[in-house]
Design an enzyme around this catalytic site. Structure first.
Site, PDB file in Angstrom:
ATOM      1  N   GLU A   1       0.976  -1.195  -0.147  1.00  0.00           N
ATOM      2  CA  GLU A   1       0.005  -0.096   0.067  1.00  0.00           C
ATOM      3  C   GLU A   1       0.865   1.192  -0.050  1.00  0.00           C
ATOM      4  O   GLU A   1       1.765   1.412   0.674  1.00  0.00           O
ATOM      5  CB  GLU A   1      -1.031  -0.091   1.122  1.00  0.00           C
TER       6      GLU A   1
ATOM      7  N   ASP B   1      14.505  -3.359  14.269  1.00  0.00           N
ATOM      8  CA  ASP B   1      15.482  -2.351  13.580  1.00  0.00           C
ATOM      9  C   ASP B   1      14.822  -0.870  13.676  1.00  0.00           C
ATOM     10  O   ASP B   1      14.596  -0.161  12.842  1.00  0.00           O
ATOM     11  CB  ASP B   1      15.604  -2.673  12.194  1.00  0.00           C
TER      12      ASP B   1
END
Length: 304
Positions: free
Chosen positions: A101, A209
């Site tokens: 998206e 991360d």
């Protein structure tokens, strides 16, 4: 976990997802990534989607990323881009792709950082049942931290997992940077990880991360997560990573502590968690990270 649709070509992906006859009208490069190429694709029906591409040999980067986004979405705590599919295309010598998206949101809503802290804390408290094979900590399949493979073998103890699946593999890959004196300190540090880290009150799904480049503003004005390196571990490992490269505003940390207080001694453990990321950067980008790695090793191995 659900696996995303896999397509044999980009054209087949577009037509399967958006209808026969739909084509790509415009391809616009997007800057910012170190590993993959990124593009905004404008379709003939006016819709935009986001695409990452890499060599076809690196398809596993995208299947792992999709698995991580799926795991985060499963917590229903924080936004992630919807996964449209992955695939390989033989055009131009062949490449792998990930379709997501397109997120165009740029305006942050009120109390953005405080809300983000609450969302992240909720993700950390969410159930991790079914996310780890043969243990409480790890993940159902290895993935990547940058381009570096991240080992996620299941463990029952968090400290064992972090030592054996985070620190030890990175030290092995960075062996050429260390002399005999360094290895004595490293061995001492690895032996004493039990005396520095603590077991969490509950296992948490981690982004893995979590620095500012992997947090975007969704179309709803709230924080959304991208580019995960997920695994189940101790929530404070995510918090530590946020402080490594510049940090977030203090309002974020205050709000997180208010809803999910950190265990005493976090400041000392933070360096152990971030040693993993610094070693990863040493292995990916070279010796510019070596002085900081050696400084942390030198300090931590002396802790009593």
């Amino acid at each position: 976990m659900n696996t995303p649709p896999h397509f044999p070509s980009l054209e087949s992906a577009i037509q399967s997802l958006f209808g026969e006859g739909t084509k790509i009208e415009k391809t616009s490069p997007i800057s910012g990534g170190d590993i993959n190429e990124a593009y905004s694709l404008t379709l003939t029906d006016g819709r935009r989607i986001f695409m990452k591409s890499n060599t076809k040999e690196n398809l596993s980067l995208f299947t792992a990323e999709a698995a991580g986004l799926t795991a985060i979405a499963r917590t229903k705590a924080i936004g992630t881009p919807r996964i449209l599919g992955v695939g390989t295309d033989e055009d131009g010598g062949g490449y792998a792709f990930l379709l997501l998206e397109f997120i165009s949101g740029k305006t942050r809503g009120a109390n953005y950082w405080e809300n983000f802290a609450g969302q992240l804390a909720a993700m950390h408290r969410a159930s991790t049942v079914g996310m780890v094979s043969d243990g409480k900590y790890g993940f159902d399949g290895d993935n990547y931290i940058g381009r570096h493979r991240q080992v996620n073998t299941g463990h029952d103890r968090w400290i064992d997992f972090f030592r054996e699946c985070r620190l030890e593999p990175q030290f092995r890959d960075a062996a050429r940077y260390f002399d005999n004196g360094d290895w004595k300190k490293i061995s001492r540090l690895l032996e004493r990880v039990d005396q520095i880290l603590v077991e969490p009150a509950y296992p948490s799904l981690l982004h893995g991360d979590l620095w500012s480049g992997n947090v975007i503003t969704g179309d709803d004005g709230r924080a959304w997560l991208i580019d995960p390196a997920v695994y189940v571990g101790h929530a404070e490992a995510d918090l530590a990573m946020t402080e490594l490269f510049g940090g977030f505003p203090q309002a974020f940390y205050d709000a997180y502590q208010e809803v999910s207080p950190l265990q005493p001694g976090y400041e000392q453990r933070r360096d152990v968690y971030n040693l993993y990321h610094l070693l990863n950067h040493l292995n990916l980008f070279g010796r510019m990270y070596l002085p900081e790695v050696k400084h942390i090793i030198g300090r931590l191995h002396r802790i009593k």
